[in-house]
Design a protein around this motif. Structure first.
Motif, PDB file in Angstrom:
ATOM      1  N   ASP A 109       0.829  -0.982   0.060  1.00 21.96           N
ATOM      2  CA  ASP A 109       0.007   0.005   0.133  1.00 21.96           C
ATOM      3  C   ASP A 109       0.994   1.196  -0.163  1.00 21.96           C
ATOM      4  O   ASP A 109       1.710   1.368   0.654  1.00 21.96           O
ATOM      5  CB  ASP A 109      -0.863  -0.013   1.220  1.00 21.96           C
ATOM      6  CG  ASP A 109      -1.930   1.107   1.108  1.00 21.96           C
ATOM      7  OD1 ASP A 109      -2.260   1.681   0.133  1.00 21.96           O
ATOM      8  OD2 ASP A 109      -2.217   1.542   2.373  1.00 21.96           O
ATOM      9  N   LEU A 110       0.809   2.374  -1.219  1.00 21.08           N
ATOM     10  CA  LEU A 110       1.522   3.208  -1.205  1.00 21.08           C
ATOM     11  C   LEU A 110       0.917   4.481  -0.810  1.00 21.08           C
ATOM     12  O   LEU A 110      -0.187   4.674  -1.014  1.00 21.08           O
ATOM     13  CB  LEU A 110       2.154   3.319  -2.517  1.00 21.08           C
ATOM     14  CG  LEU A 110       3.194   2.108  -2.902  1.00 21.08           C
ATOM     15  CD1 LEU A 110       3.792   2.251  -4.289  1.00 21.08           C
ATOM     16  CD2 LEU A 110       4.350   2.323  -1.968  1.00 21.08           C
ATOM     17  N   PRO A 111       1.235   5.738  -0.555  1.00 17.20           N
ATOM     18  CA  PRO A 111       0.897   6.780  -0.453  1.00 17.20           C
ATOM     19  C   PRO A 111       0.617   7.699  -1.821  1.00 17.20           C
ATOM     20  O   PRO A 111       0.843   6.871  -2.876  1.00 17.20           O
ATOM     21  CB  PRO A 111       1.711   7.756   0.524  1.00 17.20           C
ATOM     22  CG  PRO A 111       2.871   7.129   0.185  1.00 17.20           C
ATOM     23  CD  PRO A 111       2.976   5.667  -0.042  1.00 17.20           C
ATOM     24  N   LYS A 112      -0.210   8.647  -1.595  1.00 17.50           N
ATOM     25  CA  LYS A 112      -0.715   9.541  -3.094  1.00 17.50           C
ATOM     26  C   LYS A 112       0.743   9.695  -4.160  1.00 17.50           C
ATOM     27  O   LYS A 112       0.598   9.541  -5.217  1.00 17.50           O
ATOM     28  CB  LYS A 112      -1.319  10.531  -2.684  1.00 17.50           C
ATOM     29  CG  LYS A 112      -2.773  10.006  -2.256  1.00 17.50           C
ATOM     30  CD  LYS A 112      -3.624  11.470  -1.982  1.00 17.50           C
ATOM     31  CE  LYS A 112      -5.065  11.200  -1.502  1.00 17.50           C
ATOM     32  NZ  LYS A 112      -6.083  12.478  -1.625  1.00 17.50           N
ATOM     33  N   ASN A 113       1.729  10.148  -3.286  1.00 21.63           N
ATOM     34  CA  ASN A 113       2.831  10.653  -4.208  1.00 21.63           C
ATOM     35  C   ASN A 113       4.052   9.814  -3.925  1.00 21.63           C
ATOM     36  O   ASN A 113       4.964  10.475  -3.193  1.00 21.63           O
ATOM     37  CB  ASN A 113       2.915  12.126  -4.053  1.00 21.63           C
ATOM     38  CG  ASN A 113       4.003  12.747  -4.937  1.00 21.63           C
ATOM     39  OD1 ASN A 113       4.463  12.003  -5.996  1.00 21.63           O
ATOM     40  ND2 ASN A 113       4.634  13.827  -4.482  1.00 21.63           N
ATOM     41  N   PRO A 114       4.150   8.543  -4.222  1.00 26.95           N
ATOM     42  CA  PRO A 114       5.095   7.662  -3.469  1.00 26.95           C
ATOM     43  C   PRO A 114       6.679   7.972  -4.157  1.00 26.95           C
ATOM     44  O   PRO A 114       6.626   8.444  -5.321  1.00 26.95           O
ATOM     45  CB  PRO A 114       4.634   6.547  -3.626  1.00 26.95           C
ATOM     46  CG  PRO A 114       4.121   6.599  -5.117  1.00 26.95           C
ATOM     47  CD  PRO A 114       3.329   8.081  -5.006  1.00 26.95           C
ATOM     48  N   LEU A 115       7.558   7.944  -3.487  1.00 23.27           N
ATOM     49  CA  LEU A 115       8.932   7.840  -3.700  1.00 23.27           C
ATOM     50  C   LEU A 115       9.760   6.297  -3.396  1.00 23.27           C
ATOM     51  O   LEU A 115       9.619   6.011  -2.282  1.00 23.27           O
ATOM     52  CB  LEU A 115       9.795   8.711  -3.136  1.00 23.27           C
ATOM     53  CG  LEU A 115      11.526   8.933  -3.349  1.00 23.27           C
ATOM     54  CD1 LEU A 115      11.774   8.928  -4.822  1.00 23.27           C
ATOM     55  CD2 LEU A 115      12.292   9.800  -2.525  1.00 23.27           C
ATOM     56  N   VAL A 116       9.896   5.467  -4.515  1.00 24.80           N
ATOM     57  CA  VAL A 116      10.027   4.132  -4.251  1.00 24.80           C
ATOM     58  C   VAL A 116      11.305   3.895  -4.804  1.00 24.80           C
ATOM     59  O   VAL A 116      11.972   4.521  -5.982  1.00 24.80           O
ATOM     60  CB  VAL A 116       9.043   3.253  -5.062  1.00 24.80           C
ATOM     61  CG1 VAL A 116       9.304   1.858  -5.095  1.00 24.80           C
ATOM     62  CG2 VAL A 116       7.799   3.560  -4.612  1.00 24.80           C
ATOM     63  N   LEU A 117      12.307   3.077  -4.186  1.00 26.68           N
ATOM     64  CA  LEU A 117      13.481   2.495  -4.542  1.00 26.68           C
ATOM     65  C   LEU A 117      13.198   0.791  -5.037  1.00 26.68           C
ATOM     66  O   LEU A 117      12.765   0.064  -4.451  1.00 26.68           O
ATOM     67  CB  LEU A 117      14.443   2.432  -3.343  1.00 26.68           C
ATOM     68  CG  LEU A 117      15.915   1.745  -3.980  1.00 26.68           C
ATOM     69  CD1 LEU A 117      16.620   2.517  -4.846  1.00 26.68           C
ATOM     70  CD2 LEU A 117      16.698   1.770  -2.519  1.00 26.68           C
ATOM     71  N   VAL A 118      13.730   0.548  -6.283  1.00 27.44           N
ATOM     72  CA  VAL A 118      13.544  -0.406  -6.756  1.00 27.44           C
ATOM     73  C   VAL A 118      14.814  -0.890  -7.070  1.00 27.44           C
ATOM     74  O   VAL A 118      15.932  -0.490  -7.735  1.00 27.44           O
ATOM     75  CB  VAL A 118      12.789  -0.575  -8.362  1.00 27.44           C
ATOM     76  CG1 VAL A 118      12.909  -2.094  -8.920  1.00 27.44           C
ATOM     77  CG2 VAL A 118      11.467  -0.136  -8.134  1.00 27.44           C
ATOM     78  N   ALA A 119      15.266  -2.300  -6.549  1.00 28.36           N
ATOM     79  CA  ALA A 119      16.687  -3.062  -6.791  1.00 28.36           C
ATOM     80  C   ALA A 119      16.501  -4.193  -7.622  1.00 28.36           C
ATOM     81  O   ALA A 119      15.736  -5.058  -6.844  1.00 28.36           O
ATOM     82  CB  ALA A 119      17.276  -3.122  -5.373  1.00 28.36           C
ATOM     83  N   GLU A 120      17.103  -4.273  -8.596  1.00 28.74           N
ATOM     84  CA  GLU A 120      16.935  -5.615  -9.386  1.00 28.74           C
ATOM     85  C   GLU A 120      18.107  -6.642  -9.310  1.00 28.74           C
ATOM     86  O   GLU A 120      19.186  -6.142  -9.268  1.00 28.74           O
ATOM     87  CB  GLU A 120      16.756  -5.271 -10.689  1.00 28.74           C
ATOM     88  CG  GLU A 120      16.499  -6.639 -11.631  1.00 28.74           C
ATOM     89  CD  GLU A 120      16.513  -6.403 -13.019  1.00 28.74           C
ATOM     90  OE1 GLU A 120      15.923  -6.990 -13.738  1.00 28.74           O
ATOM     91  OE2 GLU A 120      17.438  -5.636 -13.685  1.00 28.74           O
ATOM     92  N   ALA A 121      17.779  -7.844  -8.828  1.00 33.02           N
ATOM     93  CA  ALA A 121      18.595  -8.967  -8.776  1.00 33.02           C
ATOM     94  C   ALA A 121      20.071  -8.641  -7.754  1.00 33.02           C
ATOM     95  O   ALA A 121      21.013  -8.952  -8.335  1.00 33.02           O
ATOM     96  CB  ALA A 121      19.000  -9.350 -10.361  1.00 33.02           C
TER      97      ALA A 121
END
Length: 262
Positions: A109-121
């Motif tokens: 569940d994310l807020p309206k204006n999210p800042l997300v980090l994605v880390a692949e593999a």
């Protein structure tokens, strides 16, 4: 209160397996947390503790005991038993058995204006732990682990994250699942890669944003380069063209937070 003095105790042997084997953690759905601060952060993050083992001469457990339900079992152990279980060199004298959480991306569940980090593999547990510390420091809304290559509850991740494993909202999935999730949420994707990129500071991260980093050896897969709103690069003046993934993530995340006014 129950006491265990032998390292050959069957329960202690089962806990050693939890510390050493991802398969044992997966089968039992439990893992070990070492250290009072980490245990307190796990409680703050909503983790359920089944058992706490402690060395009475090394730790004052009275305050922690007040925070736990009566259903949590407390076991007094000898120092030799603790040393058999402990992953870290420093001796704190307390270890908890905790239940794993469900990290399916559909549950995030994310807020309206999210800042997300994605880390692949990310393969090295220490790097993943450092990424979690970075995300916690910047106040990222979530960390998404795409194509995970290491068990999230690996003791080195617990240790190197300094408990930030418990304070970050975390979700896992294949790269395709994570990309689909981000697109459905209308989150702009900024992939850190050399191909077709511009300088990271030239972009606007004030809207819903996902910053994506990959391994130092191979970088991001084509799926992330193709799905990106914009591919980005961190300009460097040295003789090599890469840096530690947690350092790169910190640069990108703090630029996003700067733009958002912290």
């Amino acid at each position: 209160m129950k006491q265990i003095s032998s390292t050959q105790n069957p329960f202690i042997k089962s806990l050693v397996l939890l510390q050493e084997k991802a398969k044992a953690r997966k089968q039992s759905g439990t893992f070990l947390i070492e250290g009072q601060r980490e245990i307190e952060l796990a409680l703050k993050g909503g983790y359920e503790l089944e058992t706490v083992l402690f060395v009475p001469e090394l730790v004052d457990y009275s305050e922690l005991q007040k925070q736990l339900p009566v259903s949590c079992e407390w076991i007094e152990i000898h120092k030799e038993v603790y040393q058999k279980l402990a992953y870290r060199d420093t001796t704190e004298g307390i270890i908890a058995v905790a239940k794993m959480k469900n990290h399916e991306i559909a549950r995030l569940d994310l807020p309206k204006n999210p800042l997300v980090l994605v880390a692949e593999a990310i393969e090295k547990p220490g790097n993943l732990g450092a990424l979690l510390r970075t995300a916690d420091a910047v106040g990222a809304d979530a960390v998404l682990i795409a194509n995970p290559k290491t068990d999230l509850y690996n003791p080195n991740i617990v240790r190197s994250s300094v408990g930030c494993l418990f304070t970050n909202p975390i979700a896992t999935g294949s790269s395709e699942e994570v990309i689909t999730f981000l697109l459905q949420k209308n989150i702009a994707i900024y992939s850190a890669t050399l191909q077709n990129s511009n300088a990271y500071h030239e972009n606007d991260y004030t809207g819903p944003t996902a910053l994506v980093v990959g391994t130092e050896a191979t970088g991001l897969t084509a799926a992330w380069r193709e799905a990106a709103t914009q591919n980005i690069i961190i300009p460097m003046s040295g003789t090599i063209d890469s840096m530690n993934v947690s350092v790169a993530a910190a640069i990108l995340l703090f630029e996003a937070k700067r733009q958002r006014g912290f």
